[in-house]
Write an enzyme that holds these catalytic residues in place. Structure first.
Site, mmCIF file in Angstrom:
data_model
loop_
_atom_site.group_PDB
_atom_site.id
_atom_site.type_symbol
_atom_site.label_atom_id
_atom_site.label_comp_id
_atom_site.label_asym_id
_atom_site.label_seq_id
_atom_site.Cartn_x
_atom_site.Cartn_y
_atom_site.Cartn_z
ATOM 1 N N LYS A 33 5.396 0.492 12.833
ATOM 2 C CA LYS A 33 4.812 1.144 11.651
ATOM 3 C C LYS A 33 4.066 2.417 12.066
ATOM 4 O O LYS A 33 4.093 3.425 11.368
ATOM 5 C CB LYS A 33 3.873 0.171 10.942
ATOM 6 C CG LYS A 33 4.624 -1.007 10.306
ATOM 7 C CD LYS A 33 3.688 -2.115 9.906
ATOM 8 C CE LYS A 33 4.431 -3.267 9.244
ATOM 9 N NZ LYS A 33 3.628 -4.482 9.102
ATOM 10 N N ILE A 84 0.845 -1.212 0.000
ATOM 11 C CA ILE A 84 0.000 0.000 0.000
ATOM 12 C C ILE A 84 0.873 1.253 0.000
ATOM 13 O O ILE A 84 1.743 1.397 0.854
ATOM 14 C CB ILE A 84 -0.888 0.070 1.260
ATOM 15 C CG1 ILE A 84 -1.688 -1.218 1.425
ATOM 16 C CG2 ILE A 84 -1.809 1.278 1.214
ATOM 17 C CD1 ILE A 84 -2.511 -1.248 2.706
HETATM 18 N N1 HSE Z 1 5.110 -9.354 9.553
HETATM 19 C C1 HSE Z 1 4.562 -8.224 8.911
HETATM 20 C C2 HSE Z 1 3.045 -8.345 8.851
HETATM 21 C C3 HSE Z 1 5.126 -8.121 7.517
HETATM 22 O O1 HSE Z 1 2.533 -9.418 9.158
HETATM 23 O O2 HSE Z 1 2.397 -7.365 8.525
HETATM 24 C C4 HSE Z 1 4.773 -6.827 6.848
HETATM 25 O O3 HSE Z 1 5.427 -5.759 7.451
#
Ligand code: HSE
Ligand code: NAP
Length: 430
Positions: free
Chosen positions: A207, A138
């Site tokens: 994130k 995305i």
């Molecule tokens: N382990 C991460 C997830 C990978 O499941 O979103 C993507 O950043």
């Protein structure tokens, strides 16, 4: 005829994501040339174990020497998909200082050492791109940094971990157990090498720190993010949530309040009709709100080999264009404010509370009294059938300062009428 320009790159890591990146570089050779005006050549691939056989990858490209890549002046772009903090932080800092452009999918690094990396990028006048670090395929980093730069953003809320969304979907829709669903998510390449960071909310927290820093132009680091994972969510919670008209999702949310930035990751009961409720499997979605742009939502594959490689390669193509137009390093860190991050206890939430109480007259009144005395107002309450003298109470509260809710729970836990606190989950809405 002018000689065709070639841009040389090194790929650090050829695991799940690296394998996808390498595959795309092989498939898109002519396309990349047509799009950018230059050919992309991967000269070296850094791995830990050079002797391991890697399908479709010439062994001659493999190296376990970072110094060899750093010293090679031909290499203009370093594509980092190894993961982890060290030695990656040192390597990327060295690369940027040496004037090599960096594309990375490494949210662990960006969420804690973003400032250091941006400093090095500024020193080397280099690009530092990390679209793949948040929400896989995305596009969200570029929209937050560029397209929405004038939108006066006030809120970013999303499902940004594919593994946990996949697990919760399988548990809710197929009645699958937590362990089996996690195993499947790992097999599909969604989970981190240590899935603790997925299921405990750390991955989503990293994130969120990255998105909050960009959205509000103020550095937020991972340790400042409140995180709570999905490991305590049970089939009963999912069933009760459904009875109340909700689904359970792991939500990452950041808000710009008058007295600071709120950054929280936790499971949440979302109304079934909320747009994020229909985001299933490994899909991710990010909802943003700004004074100028109003609402906008971005959705797509948040994890897995090719979706992540797609975001990495988008950044690589952008970097190639910048190299060819001598415009690398134009967009820097952007954190020109220094806003405080609010302690979670000073934020407000609605709560779903599932407790086991002694089934005797006055028990519910006792519980309601403690909640009321601590400023916790009950919006809905359901008492389930009593078994062996113990009744289950499911309560949904109105919004309350988290500090007051926690005080109420502490007092309840000291009462003989309360047998067990079986579930506490935040509920969407204010
Ligand atoms: N382990 C991460 C997830 C990978 O499941 O979103 C993507 O950043
Ligand atoms: P992975 O499958 O474990 O692959 C890691 C690769 O890096 C392997 O090739 C490994 O080499 C190499 N490597 C690791 N440490 C190294 C070191 N110190 N020196 C040299 N090489 C090293 O990991 P992945 O799932 O591809 O993830 C890579 C990065 O992408 C991580 O930052 C992750 O958070 C991010 N990411 C992943 C996804 C996803 O869906 N998987 C999505 C978005 C972002 P060997 O093969 O020799 O062991």
């Amino acid at each position: 005829m002018a000689q065709e320009r070639t841009i040389h790159a090194a790929l650090l890591g050829i695991g799940t994501v690296g394998g996808g990146v390498y595959k795309l570089t092989q498939e898109l050779g002519e396309d990349i040339l047509a799009k950018t005006g230059a050919r992309l050549v991967i000269d070296r691939i850094l791995v830990r174990d050079r002797t391991k056989k890697r399908e479709g990858v010439p062994a001659a490209l493999l190296t376990d020497s970072w110094e060899e890549i750093l010293r090679d002046e031909k290499i203009e772009i370093v594509i980092e998909v190894t993961g982890g903090i060290e030695p990656t932080l040192t390597r990327l800092t060295e690369a940027l200082r040496a004037g090599k452009q960096v594309v990375t999918a490494n949210k662990d690094l960006l969420a804690e050492y973003g400032a250091q990396l941006f400093e090095a990028a500024e020193e080397g006048h280099c690009d530092l791109h990390f679209e793949a670090a948040v929400a896989g395929a995305i596009p969200i980093i570029r929209p937050l940094r560029q397209s929405l730069a004038a939108s006066q953003l006030t809120e970013v809320m999303g499902i940004v971990n594919g593994t946990t969304n996949y697990i919760l979907t399988r548990m809710a829709e197929d009645g699958m157990g937590y362990g089996e669903a996690l195993e499947l998510a790992t097999r599909l390449g969604y989970a981190e090498s240590d899935p603790t960071s997925d299921v405990e909310g750390y991955d989503a927290g990293r994130k969120l720190a990255i998105m909050a820093s960009i959205a509000f132009n103020s550095r937020v680091t991972f340790p400042q993010v409140y995180t709570e994972g999905i490991t305590k969510i049970t089939a009963e919670d999912i069933r009760y949530a459904r009875e109340f008209g909700y689904v359970i999702k792991l939500i990452a949310m950041t808000r710009l309040a008058r007295d600071g930035v709120e950054v929280k990751v936790h499971p949440m009961l979302l109304p079934e009709q909320h747009p994020l409720s229909s985001v299933r499997d490994s899909f991710n979605a990010v909802f943003v709100h700004g004074k100028a742009c109003d609402d906008a939502m971005f959705m797509g594959r948040g994890a897995g080999q090719m979706p992540t490689a797609s975001a990495v390669m988008g950044d690589v193509i952008d970097t190639m264009r910048n190299i060819l137009h001598h415009s690398c390093g134009k967009i820097g860190c952007g954190c020109y404010k220094n806003l405080p991050v609010k302690p979670v206890e000073d934020t407000s939430s609605r709560f779903f509370l599932r407790i086991q109480v002694t089934d005797k007259p006055g028990a519910l009144a006792n519980i309601a009294g403690i909640l009321g005395n601590n400023d916790v107002s009950i919006a809905q309450v359901v008492q389930k059938k009593s078994r062996d003298g113990v009744a289950e109470l499911v309560i949904i509260t109105d919004p309350v300062r988290e500090r007051h809710f926690n005080d109420a729970i502490r007092i309840l836990q000291g009462m003989s009428v309360l047998k067990e606190v079986s579930g506490i989950i935040r509920v969407y809405g204010s």
